[in-house]
Enzyme design. Structure first.
Site, PDB file in Angstrom:
ATOM      1  N   TYR A   1     -16.085  15.604 -16.123  1.00  0.00           N
ATOM      2  CA  TYR A   1     -16.426  14.202 -15.870  1.00  0.00           C
ATOM      3  C   TYR A   1     -17.484  14.145 -14.751  1.00  0.00           C
ATOM      4  O   TYR A   1     -17.225  14.640 -13.643  1.00  0.00           O
ATOM      5  CB  TYR A   1     -15.160  13.440 -15.485  1.00  0.00           C
ATOM      6  CG  TYR A   1     -15.403  11.966 -15.319  1.00  0.00           C
ATOM      7  CD1 TYR A   1     -15.656  11.168 -16.424  1.00  0.00           C
ATOM      8  CD2 TYR A   1     -15.428  11.374 -14.062  1.00  0.00           C
ATOM      9  CE1 TYR A   1     -15.914   9.809 -16.279  1.00  0.00           C
ATOM     10  CE2 TYR A   1     -15.686  10.031 -13.907  1.00  0.00           C
ATOM     11  CZ  TYR A   1     -15.927   9.253 -15.022  1.00  0.00           C
ATOM     12  OH  TYR A   1     -16.189   7.912 -14.869  1.00  0.00           O
TER      13      TYR A   1
ATOM     14  N   ARG B   1       0.838  -1.218   0.000  1.00  0.00           N
ATOM     15  CA  ARG B   1       0.000   0.000   0.000  1.00  0.00           C
ATOM     16  C   ARG B   1       0.868   1.261   0.000  1.00  0.00           C
ATOM     17  O   ARG B   1       0.484   2.307  -0.512  1.00  0.00           O
ATOM     18  CB  ARG B   1      -0.955  -0.001   1.214  1.00  0.00           C
ATOM     19  CG  ARG B   1      -1.814   1.251   1.317  1.00  0.00           C
ATOM     20  CD  ARG B   1      -3.061   1.078   2.179  1.00  0.00           C
ATOM     21  NE  ARG B   1      -2.798   0.461   3.460  1.00  0.00           N
ATOM     22  CZ  ARG B   1      -2.186   1.055   4.501  1.00  0.00           C
ATOM     23  NH1 ARG B   1      -1.766   2.303   4.386  1.00  0.00           N
ATOM     24  NH2 ARG B   1      -1.975   0.415   5.621  1.00  0.00           N
TER      25      ARG B   1
ATOM     26  N   LYS C   1      -8.316   4.925 -19.571  1.00  0.00           N
ATOM     27  CA  LYS C   1      -8.574   5.388 -20.929  1.00  0.00           C
ATOM     28  C   LYS C   1      -7.320   5.208 -21.793  1.00  0.00           C
ATOM     29  O   LYS C   1      -6.845   4.110 -21.946  1.00  0.00           O
ATOM     30  CB  LYS C   1      -9.070   6.839 -20.886  1.00  0.00           C
ATOM     31  CG  LYS C   1     -10.104   7.095 -19.781  1.00  0.00           C
ATOM     32  CD  LYS C   1     -11.413   6.333 -19.962  1.00  0.00           C
ATOM     33  CE  LYS C   1     -12.276   6.298 -18.705  1.00  0.00           C
ATOM     34  NZ  LYS C   1     -12.623   7.591 -18.124  1.00  0.00           N
TER      35      LYS C   1
HETATM   36  C1  PLP Z   1     -13.032   8.078 -16.889  1.00  0.00           C
HETATM   37  C2  PLP Z   1     -12.676   9.421 -16.460  1.00  0.00           C
HETATM   38  C3  PLP Z   1     -12.435   9.725 -15.112  1.00  0.00           C
HETATM   39  C4  PLP Z   1     -12.604   8.702 -14.008  1.00  0.00           C
HETATM   40  O1  PLP Z   1     -11.751   7.620 -14.142  1.00  0.00           O
HETATM   41  P1  PLP Z   1     -12.049   6.120 -13.619  1.00  0.00           P
HETATM   42  O2  PLP Z   1     -10.812   5.399 -13.969  1.00  0.00           O
HETATM   43  O3  PLP Z   1     -13.279   5.638 -14.331  1.00  0.00           O
HETATM   44  O4  PLP Z   1     -12.301   6.211 -12.150  1.00  0.00           O
HETATM   45  C5  PLP Z   1     -12.050  11.020 -14.795  1.00  0.00           C
HETATM   46  N1  PLP Z   1     -11.928  11.965 -15.747  1.00  0.00           N
HETATM   47  C6  PLP Z   1     -12.167  11.710 -17.042  1.00  0.00           C
HETATM   48  C7  PLP Z   1     -12.004  12.803 -18.044  1.00  0.00           C
HETATM   49  C8  PLP Z   1     -12.544  10.442 -17.454  1.00  0.00           C
HETATM   50  O5  PLP Z   1     -12.789  10.209 -18.741  1.00  0.00           O
END
Ligand code: PLP
Length: 393
Positions: free
Chosen positions: A111, A58, A208
């Protein structure tokens, strides 16, 4: 070779790699929760911070640290903190930088959950927030109050694709002695480096583009300077939103192809955007690579490429958007973005359905808005898919 001074793609392959006793070509998965010390004295040194030996996963782990080092280099930061998800990154930032009674100014088209957690959960702890259209620099200045501590920007914004001037934001933030935080998920370090433009903290949902294969949820925070790094790292350790070694390995693997994936996806996106813009059933379209984008010039200045995200609306509106969702076959009807596959979604009925009608209207998230994340398939197939779907709308 001086890896820090090499090109971006070379850094993707070689920065942050570790030397193990077998000469392993990739970073091994150290799937362990804890690390043994050679002696009581060595253990004491680790806890006293006099040695950088590993203690407990952690707190730190060699596989995770390899990823952190690599991303810190790619974003030109002091250090990086890997976390379990993009939202773990956002909440670690909020809880590290804000105290009860503090205020944050942020992009309205942001988001969804990053705004939801502020307005619905953290409001109970006394955090105050104002959401505005940050493409209007004067509006930012006006929204700053004496108790404002953070300016939190997402650019291009989700899902409107509006572009905010990061250099101007850094100037305003520092004039008022507040911190500039940037969600750089839509660009990845390949297309935009906010720390170089004056930001103090950058974060990514690595779910992403950085991982890029739609098989992992992960996040990372990068800071420009040392004290902020330790402040955020301590919060991550104590909240326990750390990354797992296997997750880090998956991201390290996906990351290697970031540049070639984005090159292909944005080449496809440009052709898809040109096709859609000319289509008689399309009412409007926003893509940073087309001159019709309201902040086209700014995008060219602060981004190194146009990306692969397109938003558009049909003349047949909300119903038309839903009809298109139901008639595409290649594009997956799914939220998320930045993977190798093309995705389509409708924010009004999906990701942003919980945002109030009034806030959606103010943020430019119209009922007809379709968000299209272009993948790396053959572009003719993506266009054919849209063409036959649009015939039904
Ligand atoms: C998906 C996303 C998030 C959140 O990310 P997670 O990995 O789903 O928790 C935050 N900001 C943007 C622009 C995103 O596309």
């Amino acid at each position: 070779m001086n890896k820090e001074n090499s090109g971006f793609s070379t850094k993707l392959i070689h920065a942050g790699e570790i030397q193990d006793q077998f000469g392993s070509a990739t970073v091994p998965i150290y799937q362990t929760s804890t690390f043994s010390f050679k002696s009581a004295e060595e253990g004491a040194k680790c806890f006293a911070g006099e040695s950088d030996g590993y203690i407990y996963t952690r707190i730190g782990n060699p596989t995770i640290n390899a990823l952190e080092e690599q991303i810190a280099i790619l974003e030109n930061g002091y250090g990086a903190i890997a976390v379990s998800s993009g939202m773990a990154a956002a909440t670690t930032i909020y809880l590290s930088l804000l105290s009860s009674g503090d205020h944050i100014v942020s992009t309205d088209a942001i988001y969804g959950p990053a705004r939801g957690v502020m307005e619905k959960q953290f409001v109970r702890f006394g955090f105050q927030s104002t959401y505005i259209n940050t493409t209007d620099v004067e509006a930012i200045e006006k929204a700053i109050r004496p108790n404002t501590k953070v300016l939190y920007i997402e650019t291009p914004a989700n899902p409107t694709m509006d572009i905010t001037d990061l250099k101007a934001c850094a100037e305003i933030a520092h004039k008022h002695k507040i911190l500039l935080v940037v969600d750089n998920t839509f660009c990845s370090p390949y297309l935009q480096n906010p720390l170089d433009l004056g930001a103090d903290v950058v974060f990514h949902s690595m779910t992403k583009f950085i991982n890029g294969h739609a098989d992992i949820v992960a996040g990372i925070i990068i800071t420009k300077e040392k004290n902020l790094y330790h402040q955020l790292r301590t919060m991550m350790i104590n909240m326990g939103c750390n990354m797992d070694p296997h997750q880090a390995y998956m991201v390290l693997r996906g990351l290697k192809t970031l540049a070639i994936r984005i090159d292909r996806a944005q080449e496809n996106a440009m052709k898809v955007a040109e096709f859609l813009e000319k289509h008689p059933k399309v009412a409007w379209l926003k893509y940073p690579g087309l001159k019709s984008h309201p902040q086209y010039e700014l995008g060219k200045k602060q981004m190194k490429g146009d990306g692969s995200m397109i938003s558009f609306g049909l003349k047949s509106g909300y119903e038309g958007a839903k009809t298109l969702m139901n008639h595409v076959h290649l594009a997956l009807l799914a939220v998320s973005l930045g993977g190798v596959e093309t995705l389509i979604q409708h924010p009004a009925s999906m990701t942003h359905s919980k945002v109030s009608k009034e806030d959606k209207q103010k943020a430019g998230i119209t009922d007809d808005l379709i968000r299209f994340a272009v993948g790396i398939e053959d572009v003719n197939d993506i266009i054919e898919d849209l063409k036959q779907g649009l015939e039904k709308c």
